[in-house]
Design an enzyme around this catalytic site. Structure first.
Site, PDB file in Angstrom:
ATOM      1  N   ARG A   1      -7.569  13.263   6.340  1.00  0.00           N
ATOM      2  CA  ARG A   1      -7.285  11.850   6.085  1.00  0.00           C
ATOM      3  C   ARG A   1      -8.505  10.977   6.376  1.00  0.00           C
ATOM      4  O   ARG A   1      -8.840  10.076   5.594  1.00  0.00           O
ATOM      5  CB  ARG A   1      -6.092  11.411   6.939  1.00  0.00           C
ATOM      6  CG  ARG A   1      -5.781   9.926   6.910  1.00  0.00           C
ATOM      7  CD  ARG A   1      -5.401   9.431   5.535  1.00  0.00           C
ATOM      8  NE  ARG A   1      -4.933   8.041   5.558  1.00  0.00           N
ATOM      9  CZ  ARG A   1      -4.762   7.288   4.485  1.00  0.00           C
ATOM     10  NH1 ARG A   1      -5.016   7.774   3.281  1.00  0.00           N
ATOM     11  NH2 ARG A   1      -4.331   6.058   4.585  1.00  0.00           N
TER      12      ARG A   1
ATOM     13  N   TYR B   1      -0.159   5.109   0.692  1.00  0.00           N
ATOM     14  CA  TYR B   1      -0.406   6.213   1.629  1.00  0.00           C
ATOM     15  C   TYR B   1      -0.547   5.712   3.064  1.00  0.00           C
ATOM     16  O   TYR B   1      -1.419   4.909   3.370  1.00  0.00           O
ATOM     17  CB  TYR B   1      -1.650   6.988   1.213  1.00  0.00           C
ATOM     18  CG  TYR B   1      -1.536   7.548  -0.187  1.00  0.00           C
ATOM     19  CD1 TYR B   1      -0.642   8.577  -0.469  1.00  0.00           C
ATOM     20  CD2 TYR B   1      -2.266   7.013  -1.238  1.00  0.00           C
ATOM     21  CE1 TYR B   1      -0.510   9.082  -1.753  1.00  0.00           C
ATOM     22  CE2 TYR B   1      -2.148   7.505  -2.534  1.00  0.00           C
ATOM     23  CZ  TYR B   1      -1.262   8.538  -2.783  1.00  0.00           C
ATOM     24  OH  TYR B   1      -1.124   9.019  -4.058  1.00  0.00           O
TER      25      TYR B   1
ATOM     26  N   ASP C   1       0.866  -1.175   0.000  1.00  0.00           N
ATOM     27  CA  ASP C   1       0.000   0.000   0.000  1.00  0.00           C
ATOM     28  C   ASP C   1       0.907   1.231   0.000  1.00  0.00           C
ATOM     29  O   ASP C   1       2.065   1.156   0.435  1.00  0.00           O
ATOM     30  CB  ASP C   1      -0.882  -0.023   1.259  1.00  0.00           C
ATOM     31  CG  ASP C   1      -1.627   1.278   1.462  1.00  0.00           C
ATOM     32  OD1 ASP C   1      -2.331   1.705   0.532  1.00  0.00           O
ATOM     33  OD2 ASP C   1      -1.483   1.884   2.544  1.00  0.00           O
TER      34      ASP C   1
ATOM     35  N   SER D   1      -2.501   0.788  -4.903  1.00  0.00           N
ATOM     36  CA  SER D   1      -2.949   1.948  -4.135  1.00  0.00           C
ATOM     37  C   SER D   1      -4.258   2.536  -4.653  1.00  0.00           C
ATOM     38  O   SER D   1      -4.574   2.432  -5.841  1.00  0.00           O
ATOM     39  CB  SER D   1      -1.857   3.022  -4.199  1.00  0.00           C
ATOM     40  OG  SER D   1      -2.337   4.273  -3.743  1.00  0.00           O
ATOM     41  N   ASN D   2      -4.970   3.187  -3.753  1.00  0.00           N
ATOM     42  CA  ASN D   2      -6.143   3.986  -4.123  1.00  0.00           C
ATOM     43  C   ASN D   2      -5.771   5.181  -4.995  1.00  0.00           C
ATOM     44  O   ASN D   2      -6.626   5.736  -5.690  1.00  0.00           O
ATOM     45  CB  ASN D   2      -6.817   4.535  -2.848  1.00  0.00           C
ATOM     46  CG  ASN D   2      -7.803   3.554  -2.224  1.00  0.00           C
ATOM     47  OD1 ASN D   2      -8.267   2.611  -2.879  1.00  0.00           O
ATOM     48  ND2 ASN D   2      -8.124   3.780  -0.965  1.00  0.00           N
TER      49      ASN D   2
END
Lengths: 222, 222
Positions: A41, A12, A10, A117-118
């Site tokens: 966040r 972030y 991942d 990742s997003n």
């Protein structure tokens, strides 16, 4: 357990410190930086989940901008588009955690490394390049091509599909416990990178092992 | 706008005060009640979203129990199964907000009223009966029959399907801004019941109108 051939990270919160933004927020809103960052966040994550469930995907850049807008509104902080844009662009140069550059270089000599990742492709490209980590990764995979976010199972499926390595031979590493839980449900081997002594989420799923940083991960693998 | 024939309410946080649990938590963990309640509620919502996305539905009772477990762990509070069960059962007798009983009775004389909630059927039945509000509602609809949670569109679809009233002639009322946003995307007329001067989520969707309590809602409708 099958031998590990690939490690999928991942981005972030795991490799890159999302709270790098505090400094820039402090510049415009003294004493409010940490609070802006925390709300920002939290809402960023919530909006990925909510948009996925509502079937209203927008990419992570847009979601990140919306979450910043919310954070500033909630705190009653008036701002201009220029200021918001300046703060938002910090996301393109988030700092990797202290040990990350050395350890990724070390791990990349023994394993195929990837990011899942997003983040949108542009965001990931920028943050990796700014941290001079491009050479470490064989694959940088964004959820964007599935138009949904983690922890949708179809997102995790992107990794074995791209890498050509079975999920059982892939170690997924995340600091976000809900992401680690989702990856385990999918069928990866999973390491929870618990940098800040957090509590693992109660989602019927446990990581295979837990480390505090990538040094401990490298030790665990040898 | 079409004339409103039915009003569909969210339950938790909208009609019933989820922070009723503070008092019971205080009994076992003095000074910690509010903090337990805040974490508990946040995680309860997160787990509904995460489980829906992971395709790992469990009902709201189970999710609520898991979220309580997380909250107690995160705060480092040791407990027994009996204590946890006692705290958890508060959810069956959450108190309605001050004006709710009178206003529901008033509104039920002019409109078909329903509840559409994440709660499991047993939870909803208990909390409505304990508050003596059963007579107000023509329909009590749980997401449980779709095995996913709000804001999935298929969950909102349950209301027009059960009531036989088009979504355009139905007013959906929720205090949870993400729920109001989802309901608007679905196509209801939407009222955001903003009891605590919160900030509406940035999800590309706005309620048709905003009120502070059900008295204001009744005024708005007449």
């Amino acid at each position: 357990m099958a031998a590990i051939k690939a490690i999928v990270f991942d981005a972030y919160g795991t490799l890159f410190d999302v709270h790098t933004v505090v400094e820039k927020c402090e510049k415009y809103f003294p004493t409010k930086g940490r609070m802006i960052s925390e709300i920002w966040r939290q809402k960023q994550l919530e909006y990925t989940w909510l948009r996925s469930l509502m079937g209203r995907y927008e990419d992570f850049w847009r979601v990140t901008e919306d979450a910043l807008t919310f954070a500033l509104k909630q705190l009653g902080l008036e701002t201009t588009m220029d200021v918001r844009t300046d703060i938002l662009h910090t996301y393109l140069s988030l700092k990797p955690y202290r040990e990350v550059p050395d350890l990724l270089k070390q791990l990349s000599r023994a394993y195929t490394l990837a990011i899942l990742s997003n983040g949108s492709p542009n965001m990931l490209h920028a943050v990796i390049q700014n941290a001079e980590l491009s050479d470490c990764f064989s694959y940088v995979i964004s959820v964007d091509e599935r138009k949904t976010f983690k922890p949708s199972m179809e997102v995790y499926q992107l990794a074995p599909a791209k890498l050509g390595i079975p999920k059982e031979e892939t170690l997924f590493v995340s600091s976000n416990s809900w992401d680690a839980a989702g990856a385990k449900v999918f069928g990866f081997q999973v390491c929870w990178l618990n940098r800040f002594h957090q509590t693992f989420d109660e989602l019927d799923s446990r990581p295979d092992f837990i480390v505090n940083d990538l040094e401990e991960l490298a030790d665990h693998l040898t």
